[in-house]
Design an enzyme around this catalytic site. Structure first.
Site, mmCIF file in Angstrom:
data_model
loop_
_atom_site.group_PDB
_atom_site.id
_atom_site.type_symbol
_atom_site.label_atom_id
_atom_site.label_comp_id
_atom_site.label_asym_id
_atom_site.label_seq_id
_atom_site.Cartn_x
_atom_site.Cartn_y
_atom_site.Cartn_z
ATOM 1 N N ALA A 26 -27.861 -10.653 -15.209
ATOM 2 C CA ALA A 26 -27.956 -9.481 -14.331
ATOM 3 C C ALA A 26 -26.598 -8.909 -13.985
ATOM 4 O O ALA A 26 -26.400 -8.432 -12.883
ATOM 5 C CB ALA A 26 -28.714 -9.847 -13.059
ATOM 6 N N CYS A 27 -25.643 -8.949 -14.884
ATOM 7 C CA CYS A 27 -24.355 -8.315 -14.640
ATOM 8 C C CYS A 27 -24.523 -6.798 -14.671
ATOM 9 O O CYS A 27 -25.362 -6.275 -15.400
ATOM 10 C CB CYS A 27 -23.337 -8.736 -15.694
ATOM 11 S SG CYS A 27 -23.012 -10.513 -15.724
ATOM 12 N N THR A 28 -23.715 -6.106 -13.889
ATOM 13 C CA THR A 28 -23.750 -4.648 -13.859
ATOM 14 C C THR A 28 -22.336 -4.109 -13.991
ATOM 15 O O THR A 28 -21.457 -4.458 -13.200
ATOM 16 C CB THR A 28 -24.367 -4.127 -12.547
ATOM 17 O OG1 THR A 28 -25.645 -4.724 -12.345
ATOM 18 C CG2 THR A 28 -24.511 -2.620 -12.584
ATOM 19 N N ARG A 266 -31.110 -1.010 -10.878
ATOM 20 C CA ARG A 266 -29.650 -1.053 -10.744
ATOM 21 C C ARG A 266 -29.002 0.224 -11.275
ATOM 22 O O ARG A 266 -28.086 0.771 -10.653
ATOM 23 C CB ARG A 266 -29.103 -2.291 -11.467
ATOM 24 C CG ARG A 266 -29.400 -3.589 -10.731
ATOM 25 C CD ARG A 266 -28.863 -4.789 -11.485
ATOM 26 N NE ARG A 266 -29.635 -5.099 -12.668
ATOM 27 C CZ ARG A 266 -29.141 -5.677 -13.758
ATOM 28 N NH1 ARG A 266 -27.847 -5.953 -13.828
ATOM 29 N NH2 ARG A 266 -29.918 -5.955 -14.781
#
Length: 639
Positions: A26-28, A266
């Site tokens: 879940a890196c953004t 996101r």
């Protein structure tokens, strides 16, 4: 930076029109071109999201750590790069479990190259059948290390990454950013041997969750693109080839077909945070990669990038923000009762963030080898401040380097590391503060965030002056510049460490009735949630020579026999002293009366708006106790 002539027109018109792929983690990521920032800086960065209780540390890797012939290896696949030259000096934010990989993640090297890697992504099953990930291919845990150790320009870093994939293949899909003083490159590593990279335009901004986003490439334009040879051929053979507006769309061709709400929530909230005029909604099925600002867009700063990385839908969707406030753990959207919070969506500022970072590269004035600042949190940015360092630092303070970790659970557990208490570790202090916030966001999130923002604001305000100082010193004496930068960050990070200690101490007791001790046995008793920030009780006895002058009404009671100045001294973050605040509601004050002062028939007065008002109190031994909603001057008067 703007792309020139025909290529400029072509690239700045690029938009991604794609379904959002199912994420591995879940890196953004975020990129903001320099034309869109208040000071002309290029801004990019990422949140590193995987799980809670995953400690990180800051490291400086000395030049020559990897000598000619040395191997930089991936521990999971055995892939290796053999050094043809001594490695450059570089910084990193890294894992503490090298047996799983170094995961150096982000940093500057001594050539002035910044690398931010990686954001996990993946291809469809059909693509993988044609160009499968390789068993001994490149993996996330070592990519940044190789690039920072070797790249002397951003373009060279992209070309090195391309050569590595051509030779060894990829073990997984990823996206990354490589930049220097002149340009930013965004690169997508798709399947086993396919990739595409684009020089990022200066007049766009992007939010990148876990998927591939490039939907239009011009591989014939060697100045602005780097592409693998079979980039189009593989999806044609896989039957997934897609076009958008008549042009080959790599993202749509390589991504899985499953939609992911975790990505859309996101992407949408990040874009809306930067550009309230964007027409995107949480239900949008297609999102642009290169966002063109709307008429409502206002130029943004590093502080706005921080807001994006911390976003839990505040200022974007009041309903989602309210639901997010109830979530204790974003994996599963679990509330305090360990049950899912219905309707909650996955935020950028989620509980799985182990660290977050933002690169800021000014358009001018900085030396090429130290092109800007890395704003770094060690720990979740909900509970740790962004602190700025230059890439020429030679060391980090000890609390940033601790490797303490609890006994690990088997793979598949989330988190894999149980929480542990370690007051010598910056990461674990920040994490303890974060866990307290998660359990009571309604009370703690806003005041703690304001506390962190005040520190960050002071650092951002002085950064232009710091940039000038660094540039001047670097031009005349690079060694002196490095020493200055190292000491400056040591002071800043030590102050932040002390702030975390203060927050931890306060949050441990904030929801209880407890005492704040003062001098000479005096103390203040506060109730639950009355004090949430680091605060001390200042109870200063006033000497007879400085006794306050009473008004006529109070003088009728006699003469001043004892007096005090009372206050609540709240710590100003960053070691900037204290500020005096008033209690949040009524508190109980207990003061020890000096020996020799007779308490019988004595009256206690409090100064309020230049008048003196009597205060009821009780006596126990030599201590008087009373309740008040305000602090200030108090005088014990007796005939």
């Amino acid at each position: 930076m703007k792309l020139q002539t025909r290529a400029s027109v072509f690239i700045t018109a690029v938009f991604a029109t794609m379904a959002l792929a199912l994420p591995a983690h879940a890196c953004t990521g975020i990129i903001i071109g320099q034309d869109l920032t208040t000071d002309g800086s290029a801004i990019f960065g990422r949140t590193e999201d995987l799980e809670q209780n995953h400690p990180k540390r800051l490291l400086v890797h000395e030049a020559g750590k990897y000598q000619v012939g040395a191997s930089i290896e991936g521990v999971n696949t055995g892939v290796a790069h053999i050094q043809t030259k001594p490695s450059l000096k570089f910084t990193s934010v890294s894992d503490v479990t090298p047996e799983d990989g170094d995961f150096d993640e982000a940093g500057f090297n001594s050539a002035g190259v910044a690398v931010d890697a990686t954001i996990s992504a993946g291809v469809s099953e059909a693509i993988e059948k044609i160009d499968p990930y390789t068993e001994k291919g490149w993996e996330e845990g070592v990519l940044t290390t190789v690039l920072l150790a070797n790249a002397t320009t951003a373009r060279e870093g992209v070309e090195l990454m391309a050569k590595l994939v051509d030779k060894d293949g990829m073990n997984e899909g990823d996206t990354l950013i490589i930049a220097d003083q002149k340009e930013i490159w965004y690169m997508e590593l798709y399947s086993g041997h396919q990739y595409a990279a684009m020089k990022y335009p200066s007049d766009k901004f992007s939010i990148m969750p876990n998927a591939f986003w490039l939907n239009k490439v011009n591989c014939a334009d060697k100045t602005n693109f780097v592409c693998s040879v079979k980039l189009e051929q593989v999806p044609r053979e896989a039957g997934t080839y897609k076009e958008t507006n008549g042009s080959f769309d790599p993202a749509a061709s390589y991504n899985p077909t499953e939609a992911s709400e975790r990505n859309s929530s996101r992407m949408w909230s990040g874009v809306k945070t930067l550009d309230p005029g964007s027409t995107l909604t949480s239900d949008s099925k297609e999102f642009p990669f290169l966002n063109t600002p709307s008429a409502q867009f206002k130029k943004v700063s590093v502080a706005d990038a921080m807001r994006v990385q911390r976003s839990r839908f505040e200022g974007v969707d009041p309903n989602l923000a309210a639901l997010s406030q109830k979530v204790v753990k974003d994996t599963g959207f679990l509330g305090a009762d360990n049950k899912p919070v219905a309707g909650a969506q996955y935020p950028i500022g989620n509980t799985n963030t182990m660290e977050a970072h933002i690169f800021q590269l000014p358009a001018k004035g900085m030396p090429a080898t130290v092109p800007g600042t890395l704003w770094q949190t060690v720990g979740n940015p909900q509970s740790a401040p962004y602190l700025p360092y230059y890439g020429n630092v030679t060391s980090f303070i000890a609390p940033y380097q601790t490797v303490s970790i609890a006994d690990r659970l088997p793979k598949g557990n989330n988190p894999r590391q149980p929480f542990m208490v370690d007051d010598s570790s910056y990461y674990w202090l920040a994490t303890e503060v974060g866990h307290a916030i998660e359990k009571d966001r309604a009370t703690l999130a806003a005041p703690v965030m304001n506390y962190l923002n005040r520190f960050e604001a002071s650092l951002m305000a002085k950064r232009p002056t710091d940039d000038q100082t660094l540039a001047t010193k670097q031009a005349t004496n690079p060694g002196e510049a490095a020493a200055w930068a190292t000491n400056d960050f040591a002071v800043v990070s030590t102050n932040a460490f002390e702030d975390l200690k203060g927050l931890k101490a306060t949050l441990r007791v904030y929801n209880t009735t407890h005492r704040l001790p003062g001098a000479n046995g005096n103390y203040l008793t506060v109730g639950p949630k009355q004090i949430v920030l680091p605060t001390i009780f200042a109870a200063n006895e006033i000497g007879a020579a400085q006794f306050p002058a009473l008004d006529a009404q109070a003088q009728k009671a006699g003469k001043v026999r004892a007096a005090w100045n009372l206050g609540l001294a709240e710590r100003i973050p960053g070691g900037a002293g204290v500020q005096y605040v008033q209690p949040n509601g009524a508190v109980s004050v207990s003061l020890k009366v000096p020996a020799g002062v007779r308490l019988s028939r004595a009256t206690l007065f409090q100064e309020q708006n230049s008048t003196w008002q009597p205060v009821k109190y009780t006596v126990k031994g030599r201590t008087i106790t009373f309740r008040t909603t305000t602090l200030g001057q108090f005088a014990l008067v007796r005939a």
